[in-house]
Design an enzyme around this catalytic site. Sequence first.
Site, short mmCIF file in Angstrom:
data_model
loop_
_atom_site.label_atom_id
_atom_site.label_comp_id
_atom_site.label_asym_id
_atom_site.label_seq_id
_atom_site.Cartn_x
_atom_site.Cartn_y
_atom_site.Cartn_z
N HIS A 138 -6.41 -19.67 13.35
CA HIS A 138 -7.81 -20.02 13.08
C HIS A 138 -8.52 -18.95 12.24
CE1 HIS A 138 -12.00 -21.11 13.53
NE2 HIS A 138 -12.21 -19.86 13.89
N ASP B 150 -8.34 -6.97 1.60
CA ASP B 150 -7.36 -7.02 2.69
C ASP B 150 -8.02 -6.37 3.89
OD1 ASP B 150 -6.89 -4.10 1.69
OD2 ASP B 150 -5.89 -4.24 3.63
N CYS C 197 -8.11 -25.68 15.75
CA CYS C 197 -9.34 -26.43 16.04
C CYS C 197 -9.09 -27.94 16.13
CB CYS C 197 -10.40 -26.12 15.00
SG CYS C 197 -11.00 -24.43 15.15
N CYS D 237 -14.36 -26.54 11.62
CA CYS D 237 -13.09 -26.01 11.10
C CYS D 237 -11.99 -27.06 11.19
CB CYS D 237 -12.71 -24.76 11.88
SG CYS D 237 -11.16 -24.02 11.34
N ASP E 294 0.86 -1.17 0.00
CA ASP E 294 0.00 0.00 0.00
C ASP E 294 0.90 1.23 0.00
OD1 ASP E 294 -2.11 1.64 0.08
OD2 ASP E 294 -2.88 1.01 2.02
N SER E 295 0.47 2.25 -0.70
CA SER E 295 1.31 3.44 -0.88
C SER E 295 1.51 4.22 0.41
CB SER E 295 0.66 4.36 -1.89
OG SER E 295 -0.54 4.90 -1.34
N GLN F 159 -11.47 7.03 -5.86
CA GLN F 159 -12.00 7.73 -4.68
C GLN F 159 -13.33 8.37 -5.09
OE1 GLN F 159 -11.06 7.78 -1.55
NE2 GLN F 159 -9.10 6.71 -1.68
N CYS G 297 -8.67 -26.32 10.94
CA CYS G 297 -7.36 -25.66 11.12
C CYS G 297 -6.57 -26.33 12.25
CB CYS G 297 -7.54 -24.16 11.38
SG CYS G 297 -7.88 -23.74 13.10
N ASP H 15 -2.95 8.30 -3.03
CA ASP H 15 -4.26 8.92 -3.25
C ASP H 15 -4.60 9.82 -2.07
OD1 ASP H 15 -4.47 6.80 -1.48
OD2 ASP H 15 -6.49 6.25 -2.06
N GLY I 289 -0.89 6.22 1.50
CA GLY I 289 -1.81 7.36 1.43
C GLY I 289 -2.80 7.35 2.58
N GLY J 165 -11.61 4.61 0.03
CA GLY J 165 -12.52 5.57 0.66
C GLY J 165 -13.84 5.01 1.13
ZN LIG Z 1 -10.14 -23.39 13.28
#
Ligand SMILES: [Zn+2]
Length: 379
Positions: A338, A269, A312, A307, A92-93, A192, A309, A146, A95, A219
């Site tokens: 998780h 993100d 879990c 789950c 990311d810039s 924007q 993972c 920006d 901004g 924005g």
């Molecule tokens: Zn999990």
Amino acid sequence: MKFFKVLKKDLKTNARVGRLVTSRSIILTPVFMPVGTKGTVKAAKVEDLYELGFKIILGNLYHLYLQPGIEVIEKAGGLHRFINWKESILTDSGGYQVFSLSKIRRVYDEGVEFKSITDGSSHFFTPSSVIEMQCRIGSDIMMVLDECISFNKDYQYTLSAAQRTLKWARLSLEAKKSISLTRDSKIFGIVQGGFIKEIRKYCAESISQMDFDGIAIGGLSVGEERALTMEILDFTLNHVDREKPSYFMGLGDPLGVLEAISYGIDMFDCAMPTRISRNGSAFTTYGKINIKKSIYTYDYNPLDEKCDCYTCKNYSRSYLKHLYKSKEILSSILLTIHNLYFLNKLVENARYAVMKGCYEEFVRNFKRNYTNNADNKKH
Ligand SMILES: [Zn+2]
């Protein structure tokens, strides 16, 4: 190979599955990208991220510029080598950080002057300097500088910030063309325009006409109601070049992610999933829970029974609550694993549903379970 290719479109919504190809990774979209602001995804080792299946993470130029400094990273052989990450990095810039973190800043047509949050020293970012720095640290996908404005600015203010952002977008492209790169790097423009549709449309069409590899929607999610976020997002996406990948900056809650995918967003993100992990919160099939609650003291079930993972498969809610209450570092680590797994699985399931032609049904089912208020129910 082409940088972005749409592989399948949903018939009832604007959801789609695509493929991003950088010089380091092949990434299926929609994709969630963990945030590694300062060159680390908090509480996760790179091996954890590989194991979870992530092919791209974020870095933030604003933070990396202030600490450790661009030169330190450049001399280490670039950001990938510095942080020991072999897949892609989107930077990311800065901004957003300049506008949100720095209390003292001045915006000029040439760039933005700001004071460091760490020592108060003065700095100046220009559209070309942030591109040059992102090139120096070896970013795979760079973002332009920006001007981010806060919620509810008036028409004139919103328009002049948007015009400046468009001018900076052109300067960013020129800057990138003037730099010879040893490795291919992509550049995204940012739309924007605040919450004024006419200005959003103008920005979306202008950015689409420029030679960017992808289009970010900036924005949004800045304090407004979710319904308004989604209305502006849907509207904006109807005016961008759909041949390019679209990226919603700063969205990471499961329901928001699924809704944005239905409007055609390909990339996300958000720092929230890793941040809530450090506060004892976890996404589950039946909604978000907080492990510190007393109902989990004798609960020997996993965080989420559905789950698979590492957390879990191996640990109980009771133990996780104990770790959190004892302020043990492992609490953040296990919850981060998780929550990242959960979001990655969510976008994977979303891709699968689009491929099968049942995206709407998938979202409906997920929503029904997720809004079941998990903290108040036993499963
Ligand atoms: Zn999990």
